[in-house]
Motif scaffolding. Structure first.
Motif, PDB file in Angstrom:
ATOM      1  N   VAL A 151       0.848  -1.196   0.000  1.00 46.01           N
ATOM      2  CA  VAL A 151       0.000   0.000   0.000  1.00 46.01           C
ATOM      3  C   VAL A 151       0.883   1.246   0.000  1.00 46.01           C
ATOM      4  O   VAL A 151       2.027   1.215   0.470  1.00 46.01           O
ATOM      5  CB  VAL A 151      -0.938   0.008   1.226  1.00 46.01           C
ATOM      6  N   PRO A 152       0.362   2.361  -0.512  1.00 41.45           N
ATOM      7  CA  PRO A 152       1.151   3.600  -0.473  1.00 41.45           C
ATOM      8  C   PRO A 152       1.405   4.032   0.971  1.00 41.45           C
ATOM      9  O   PRO A 152       0.514   3.951   1.810  1.00 41.45           O
ATOM     10  CB  PRO A 152       0.248   4.613  -1.200  1.00 41.45           C
ATOM     11  N   ARG A 153       2.618   4.442   1.226  1.00 35.10           N
ATOM     12  CA  ARG A 153       2.957   5.005   2.538  1.00 35.10           C
ATOM     13  C   ARG A 153       3.141   6.508   2.319  1.00 35.10           C
ATOM     14  O   ARG A 153       4.223   6.974   1.971  1.00 35.10           O
ATOM     15  CB  ARG A 153       4.237   4.373   3.088  1.00 35.10           C
ATOM     16  N   GLN A 269      -5.738  -4.587  15.216  1.00 37.29           N
ATOM     17  CA  GLN A 269      -5.723  -5.182  13.878  1.00 37.29           C
ATOM     18  C   GLN A 269      -6.745  -4.537  12.955  1.00 37.29           C
ATOM     19  O   GLN A 269      -6.477  -4.327  11.772  1.00 37.29           O
ATOM     20  CB  GLN A 269      -5.963  -6.683  13.976  1.00 37.29           C
ATOM     21  N   ALA A 270      -7.923  -4.239  13.489  1.00 42.83           N
ATOM     22  CA  ALA A 270      -8.995  -3.685  12.669  1.00 42.83           C
ATOM     23  C   ALA A 270      -8.856  -2.196  12.453  1.00 42.83           C
ATOM     24  O   ALA A 270      -9.389  -1.659  11.477  1.00 42.83           O
ATOM     25  CB  ALA A 270     -10.354  -3.985  13.315  1.00 42.83           C
ATOM     26  N   ASP A 271      -8.127  -1.513  13.350  1.00 44.33           N
ATOM     27  CA  ASP A 271      -8.182  -0.054  13.294  1.00 44.33           C
ATOM     28  C   ASP A 271      -6.859   0.637  13.605  1.00 44.33           C
ATOM     29  O   ASP A 271      -6.252   1.237  12.730  1.00 44.33           O
ATOM     30  CB  ASP A 271      -9.266   0.439  14.266  1.00 44.33           C
ATOM     31  N   SER A 272      -6.385   0.566  14.848  1.00 46.55           N
ATOM     32  CA  SER A 272      -5.345   1.504  15.277  1.00 46.55           C
ATOM     33  C   SER A 272      -3.993   1.275  14.621  1.00 46.55           C
ATOM     34  O   SER A 272      -3.199   2.211  14.505  1.00 46.55           O
ATOM     35  CB  SER A 272      -5.201   1.482  16.804  1.00 46.55           C
ATOM     36  N   ALA A 273      -3.699   0.034  14.192  1.00 45.69           N
ATOM     37  CA  ALA A 273      -2.414  -0.219  13.541  1.00 45.69           C
ATOM     38  C   ALA A 273      -2.404   0.246  12.080  1.00 45.69           C
ATOM     39  O   ALA A 273      -1.355   0.238  11.437  1.00 45.69           O
ATOM     40  CB  ALA A 273      -2.073  -1.712  13.602  1.00 45.69           C
ATOM     41  N   ILE A 274      -3.570   0.637  11.580  1.00 37.94           N
ATOM     42  CA  ILE A 274      -3.719   1.053  10.187  1.00 37.94           C
ATOM     43  C   ILE A 274      -3.802   2.571  10.117  1.00 37.94           C
ATOM     44  O   ILE A 274      -4.492   3.202  10.924  1.00 37.94           O
ATOM     45  CB  ILE A 274      -5.005   0.449   9.571  1.00 37.94           C
ATOM     46  N   GLY A 275      -3.118   3.182   9.179  1.00 41.94           N
ATOM     47  CA  GLY A 275      -3.336   4.597   8.903  1.00 41.94           C
ATOM     48  C   GLY A 275      -2.271   5.556   9.356  1.00 41.94           C
ATOM     49  O   GLY A 275      -2.215   6.684   8.873  1.00 41.94           O
ATOM     50  N   GLU A 355     -10.507  -8.255   8.773  1.00 39.22           N
ATOM     51  CA  GLU A 355      -9.898  -7.867   7.498  1.00 39.22           C
ATOM     52  C   GLU A 355     -10.710  -6.802   6.780  1.00 39.22           C
ATOM     53  O   GLU A 355     -10.163  -5.812   6.274  1.00 39.22           O
ATOM     54  CB  GLU A 355      -9.742  -9.088   6.581  1.00 39.22           C
ATOM     55  N   ARG A 356     -12.019  -6.975   6.724  1.00 38.53           N
ATOM     56  CA  ARG A 356     -12.846  -5.991   6.025  1.00 38.53           C
ATOM     57  C   ARG A 356     -12.754  -4.626   6.705  1.00 38.53           C
ATOM     58  O   ARG A 356     -12.739  -3.585   6.031  1.00 38.53           O
ATOM     59  CB  ARG A 356     -14.297  -6.465   5.953  1.00 38.53           C
ATOM     60  N   SER A 357     -12.670  -4.614   8.032  1.00 36.03           N
ATOM     61  CA  SER A 357     -12.511  -3.348   8.749  1.00 36.03           C
ATOM     62  C   SER A 357     -11.191  -2.687   8.383  1.00 36.03           C
ATOM     63  O   SER A 357     -11.141  -1.479   8.105  1.00 36.03           O
ATOM     64  CB  SER A 357     -12.567  -3.595  10.262  1.00 36.03           C
ATOM     65  N   ALA A 358     -10.121  -3.468   8.388  1.00 37.25           N
ATOM     66  CA  ALA A 358      -8.801  -2.923   8.067  1.00 37.25           C
ATOM     67  C   ALA A 358      -8.742  -2.442   6.627  1.00 37.25           C
ATOM     68  O   ALA A 358      -8.147  -1.390   6.335  1.00 37.25           O
ATOM     69  CB  ALA A 358      -7.734  -3.987   8.323  1.00 37.25           C
ATOM     70  N   ARG A 359      -9.361  -3.191   5.713  1.00 39.02           N
ATOM     71  CA  ARG A 359      -9.343  -2.788   4.308  1.00 39.02           C
ATOM     72  C   ARG A 359     -10.085  -1.472   4.099  1.00 39.02           C
ATOM     73  O   ARG A 359      -9.655  -0.631   3.295  1.00 39.02           O
ATOM     74  CB  ARG A 359      -9.945  -3.892   3.438  1.00 39.02           C
ATOM     75  N   LEU A 362      -7.729   1.194   5.316  1.00 44.74           N
ATOM     76  CA  LEU A 362      -6.630   1.364   4.372  1.00 44.74           C
ATOM     77  C   LEU A 362      -7.065   2.194   3.171  1.00 44.74           C
ATOM     78  O   LEU A 362      -6.328   3.077   2.703  1.00 44.74           O
ATOM     79  CB  LEU A 362      -6.126  -0.002   3.899  1.00 44.74           C
ATOM     80  N   ALA A 363      -8.254   1.901   2.660  1.00 37.41           N
ATOM     81  CA  ALA A 363      -8.739   2.626   1.487  1.00 37.41           C
ATOM     82  C   ALA A 363      -8.969   4.095   1.801  1.00 37.41           C
ATOM     83  O   ALA A 363      -8.563   4.986   1.045  1.00 37.41           O
ATOM     84  CB  ALA A 363     -10.020   1.976   0.969  1.00 37.41           C
ATOM     85  N   VAL A 364      -9.608   4.368   2.933  1.00 32.57           N
ATOM     86  CA  VAL A 364      -9.899   5.755   3.311  1.00 32.57           C
ATOM     87  C   VAL A 364      -8.605   6.526   3.545  1.00 32.57           C
ATOM     88  O   VAL A 364      -8.424   7.646   3.045  1.00 32.57           O
ATOM     89  CB  VAL A 364     -10.801   5.801   4.555  1.00 32.57           C
ATOM     90  N   CYS A 365      -7.672   5.926   4.291  1.00 34.69           N
ATOM     91  CA  CYS A 365      -6.409   6.613   4.591  1.00 34.69           C
ATOM     92  C   CYS A 365      -5.538   6.754   3.346  1.00 34.69           C
ATOM     93  O   CYS A 365      -4.757   7.708   3.240  1.00 34.69           O
ATOM     94  CB  CYS A 365      -5.653   5.866   5.688  1.00 34.69           C
ATOM     95  N   GLY A 366      -5.660   5.822   2.411  1.00 37.06           N
ATOM     96  CA  GLY A 366      -4.926   5.954   1.162  1.00 37.06           C
ATOM     97  C   GLY A 366      -5.373   7.162   0.367  1.00 37.06           C
ATOM     98  O   GLY A 366      -4.570   7.830  -0.295  1.00 37.06           O
TER      99      GLY A 366
END
Length: 492
Positions: A151-153, A269-275, A355-359, A362-366
């Motif tokens: 994913v883009p960083r 896993q679903a939220d805080s580690a993402i974004g 996974e669906r939560s994390a995805r 990921l999409a929103v933060c991307g």
């Protein structure tokens, strides 16, 4: 070995060819029937299964297929795929007209699932040659990667991309660095800790009370004592508070260490580690001191959730309910149907929900890495939720606070034209999942805590209101009377 083509199974169940069904009923209806076919195929011991290329987009399908046996990605150049489709007497409505651009877009959408296959084989040759290559590559998987995305960083410092891996019983042999670990994991997950071989490891107490600047200073001094260099990755091993604290330290030390999240809670896993948002608390404001510091990698093992008490799982499930409300009606249906079971022992559903939560995040933060617009929707339920946490002096669990916060904003939305039964559906979901939907609190203290919310602009509070499942709006004109009524909705 028996051979099963899931498209043929679908056609048998439908009584018509798949292309005809797709044209008549659309792809979502087809995918629901396809999921039943995948489950039936996986019940056949020893079968060689040809799954439709899009079947693996559904994490439940992927769980079933990946646990059935070794998985091979049959890869070929896009131009060759276009030629094969054009020559095939069976039409493929999803890809018509057959163009390289359409296929490339589909491959990009599916890449995170394809990359998780146990083997990747060049399928350009003859069927015999490809079959031989598949047999040569076939081996029992060491672990079950189910999602493997690049994913883009989006940050001016550090690498341009990050790797996000999700699965169950993951191997962490290739993870290297210095680790900050939730000390409870030493007893609760010794295998996980034993699989890591960090240059140095510091076990600390987790929890909201640890997210303070004094601990940031202590950890910075520890890194300096270890003579950690700028290229050394910092591994954050634990839940959301460990990730926030260690992430803040990684952002500051040597002006930025590579950050690797190894989240071990549902919430992380679903939220805080993402974004890439990291931060610590001030006395009157949650997450008020921090930075945007995206990780270079995230390794999420749903197996780590087995040892969690159900109350800790609910902390994360609240974030999954939030994600569903924001933009994933399919996730909402899954939570309605299997959410309660996922909290207990339904691990396939648990994985799919996480996974669906994390995805979604990921999409929103991307699209909005620095919270200039769309990313603010991820704060649904958090304005009042964070204020309730502050009012309770962080004795109220985060998930319980967010659940109450979602009920409060649903009440505001109901008065502003939200879908008629949305608030009642949310209440039913929350009660089924075991949340307490009212609480005794000091309304004045909650209002005071809201004044310190970091999302305020020019003295105006931004609110995310759910209007229907999968649709929210942002407003900044919520009145005091509306807030009072919302707080009354959640007051015991």
């Amino acid at each position: 070995r028996p051979f099963v083509d899931t498209d043929e199974l679908v056609a048998q169940r439908l009584g018509m060819p798949v292309p005809a069904y797709l044209e008549r009923h659309g792809e979502p209806a087809f995918r629901a029937v396809e999921a039943d076919a995948v489950a039936a195929a996986c019940r056949i011991d020893g079968a060689v299964i040809a799954a439709g290329g899009g079947a693996v987009l559904d994490p439940l399908n992927r769980w079933a297929l990946w646990h059935h046996g070794s998985v091979t990605w049959l890869d070929a150049p896009v131009e060759l795929l276009v030629d094969r489709l054009a020559a095939d007497p069976v039409p493929r409505p999803t890809f018509q007209p057959y163009e390289a651009g359409r296929l490339t877009a589909a491959l990009d959408e599916r890449a995170s699932a394809y990359r998780a296959a146990d083997a990747r084989v060049d399928a350009s040759g003859s069927p015999d040659a490809v079959a031989a290559a598949v047999l040569d590559e076939r081996r029992p998987p060491a672990s079950r990667r189910l999602y493997d995305a690049e994913v883009p960083r989006r940050h001016p410092t550090g690498p341009l991309t990050a790797r996000v891996v999700m699965g169950v019983d993951l191997a962490l042999d290739d993870v290297d660095g210095v680790a900050i670990v939730d000390r409870r994991l030493l007893k609760a997950a010794p295998d996980l800790i034993g699989s890591l071989h960090p240059h140095a490891c510091l076990a600390i107490r987790a929890g909201e009370g640890s997210k303070r600047l004094s601990n940031v200073a202590r950890l910075l001094e520890w890194l300096a004592e270890q003579r950690i260099e700028r290229a050394t990755a910092l591994l954050a091993v634990g839940g959301g508070t460990i990730g926030d604290l260690a992430g803040t330290v990684a952002a500051l030390y040597a002006r930025g260490l590579p950050l690797v999240h190894i989240p071990t809670t549902w919430l992380a896993q679903a939220d805080s580690a993402i974004g890439g948002k990291v931060g610590v608390d001030l006395r009157t404001a949650k997450n008020a001191a921090g930075a945007f510091w995206p990780p270079v990698a995230v390794h999420s093992d749903v197996g780590a959730l087995r040892s969690l008490p159900i109350a800790a799982r609910r902390d994360g499930m609240a974030e999954s309910v939030k994600s569903a409300l924001i933009g994933d009606p399919g996730l909402w249906r899954l939570i309605e149907e299997r959410g309660a079971a996922a909290l207990r022992g339904d691990e396939p559903a648990r994985y799919a929900i996480v996974e669906r939560s994390a995805r979604l995040k990921l999409a929103v933060c991307g699209r909005d890495p620095f919270e200039a617009g769309e990313r603010r929707t991820l704060n649904l339920g958090h304005t009042i939720g964070h204020a309730l946490e502050v009012e309770s002096r962080y004795r109220l669990r985060h998930g319980a606070a967010v659940a109450l916060g979602m009920r409060a904003v649903a009440a505001i939305a109901a008065r502003r034209g939200a879908e008629t039964d949305l608030a009642a559906r949310l209440d039913q979901v929350l009660m089924t999942l075991g949340y307490t939907i009212t609480r005794t609190f000091d309304a004045v203290a909650v209002r005071d805590a809201m004044l310190a919310d970091k999302k305020r602009r020019d003295g105006r509070q931004r609110w995310i209101l759910p209007m229907s499942v999968g649709s929210v709006v942002e407003v900044d004109d919520v009145t005091d009377d509306e807030i009072d009524a919302a707080l009354e909705t959640i007051a015991a």
